[in-house]
Motif scaffolding. Sequence first.
Motif, PDB file in Angstrom:
ATOM      1  N   ASP A  65       0.825  -1.208   0.000  1.00  0.00           N
ATOM      2  CA  ASP A  65       0.000   0.000   0.000  1.00  0.00           C
ATOM      3  C   ASP A  65       0.861   1.260   0.000  1.00  0.00           C
ATOM      4  N   SER A 107       1.188   4.191  -2.798  1.00  0.00           N
ATOM      5  CA  SER A 107       1.042   5.617  -2.514  1.00  0.00           C
ATOM      6  C   SER A 107       2.225   6.412  -3.041  1.00  0.00           C
ATOM      7  N   THR A 133      -1.187   9.024   3.082  1.00  0.00           N
ATOM      8  CA  THR A 133      -0.862   7.781   3.772  1.00  0.00           C
ATOM      9  C   THR A 133      -0.249   8.057   5.140  1.00  0.00           C
TER      10      THR A 133
END
Length: 312
Positions: free
Chosen positions: A83, A87, A265
Amino acid sequence: MTATTMAPPATETVRTADPSKARLRAWATRAPLLPALIFMIVVTQLPFVATVVISFFDWNSLYPKARHFTGVDNYKDVLTDADLRHSVWTTVLLTVTVVLVSLVLGLLLALLLDRRFKGRGVVRTLLIAPFLVVPVAAALLWKHVLYNPEYGLLNGLLHYVGGPQPDWISNTPLLAVEASLVWQWTPFMMLILLAGLQSRDQQQMEAARVDGASDWQIFRYLTFPHLRRYLELGALLGSIYIVQNFDAVFTITSGGLGTANLPYTVYQSFYQAHENGLASAAGVLVVIGSIIIATFALRVVSSLFREEVGRA
């Protein structure tokens, strides 16, 4: 013998004392700036040092007593987590797209404003206005006034011509964020490039026209090479700010639909997952990337100053 043992002239004594007086004078002129310097260090540098320290700890704010030192594990997680890697890729894609499109549009608008026409001052003011809008307000404007599928302006225009009624944010989320940022940052690029256009050597331009050069040839061989430094400066300064952009992503998509960039994030890790150490590590990486870009930007600015001084 008497002449050789004479004391040095008074002027030499004064000259040897000058360096200390010069240093005292320099400190006296800098003293009024010390409170501002101390304030800047307290407000900016000390929190950053604290962030660096926290980035080496496994620290969840929900379990403060369970924190422990983990070394560079948080940085490894930032660089290896799927993830987080996504990002980072989203941040790069968003920054490159917005900067390139803003530069092209800014160049076209700068070329337009470099010409004399009636109402140029009004047009320039209107074109600069988007850059003066508060970032959150600009994102809200695009989200509700333009993108809304029920009462948005874009769908209203499509309805008027009998076109489809898409949900812009759901169908093209990243493009929706990019469009709002391009609208906001094009005036910034335009101002930089307009300054470059107005610093051209007009005698050289007139000589090229007298020699029969077309407008395209003048742009290709004279204007564009002259604007190279200004294009680099706009790209670097734009990258510094856009790589840290949070407002548009948070306001328009809330980081969903694959639009979460690295600053968002960091926000998720800190305020939602409460992972202070992981969020600090990601934040430090963002700062390092910004410093690298800023270093190149400062070099371009200094080279522009040297060119202007040499031209003068």
